[in-house]
Design a protein around this motif. Sequence first.
Motif, PDB file in Angstrom:
ATOM      1  N   VAL A   1       0.837  -1.202   0.000  1.00  0.00           N
ATOM      2  CA  VAL A   1       0.000   0.000   0.000  1.00  0.00           C
ATOM      3  C   VAL A   1       0.872   1.252   0.000  1.00  0.00           C
ATOM      4  CG1 VAL A   1      -1.907  -1.199   1.112  1.00  0.00           C
ATOM      5  CG2 VAL A   1      -0.183  -0.084   2.522  1.00  0.00           C
ATOM      6  N   GLY A   2       0.215   2.413  -0.006  1.00  0.00           N
ATOM      7  CA  GLY A   2       0.923   3.672  -0.173  1.00  0.00           C
ATOM      8  C   GLY A   2       1.979   3.969   0.880  1.00  0.00           C
ATOM      9  N   ASN A   3       1.748   3.555   2.113  1.00  0.00           N
ATOM     10  CA  ASN A   3       2.712   3.852   3.178  1.00  0.00           C
ATOM     11  C   ASN A   3       3.842   2.833   3.255  1.00  0.00           C
ATOM     12  OD1 ASN A   3       1.386   1.636   4.181  1.00  0.00           O
ATOM     13  ND2 ASN A   3       0.656   2.633   6.066  1.00  0.00           N
TER      14      ASN A   3
END
Length: 210
Positions: free
Chosen positions: A22-24
């Motif tokens: 995911v983005g993080n």
Amino acid sequence: MAGETIITVVGNLTRDPELRTVGNGSTVVNFTIASSTRTFNRNTNQWDDGDTLFLNCSAWDSARTSMATNIANSLSKGMRVIAQGRLTQRSYQAQDGSQRSVVELRVDEIGPALSRATAQVTRQTSSGFNGGQQGGGYGNNGGGYQGGAGYSGGGFNGGNGGYQGGASAPAPQAPSAPVSDPWSNDSGSSNAFGSFGTSDFGGDSDEPEF
């Protein structure tokens, strides 16, 4: 955490686990478990499948475990599994712009069901136990469990300091009884318990001793 709903579900995976980042930067795996009820039909003498619960599941890698990666590398579509986790509800925006909510299982533990299958387990070891650096850890050369000077004279596997090493610890000596101790006499002594027979308690001397 207090107030969470913990459940255990047994069922089959409807698709291969999907591993993604995911983005993080966190790693998550998503999959679905189909759990069906079964009832015995006395007319046909067979088991009939009842309603099926399709439960979306997710698991994450963390600093302590690689659960998401392990699931993706171990499980596949059709496998029967036993999963335990916490029911969670989340909201998301669909492609048509509407807001939707979904209930899913945040998996804490999962494994193959062995009622009709076998599995081979390979244990993973973290870097803290493998001792990658010199001088610390489980299997290093400088210190730790595997060493040279240690407990009973032979080395556990290792270098300079460890559990079983070159210098052995002396065997503990049993303390000797004092001269005046009445319990230190031989069994043949009149003060020892071993000399008691039934006659000492008022019984017939021909009876066998205790």
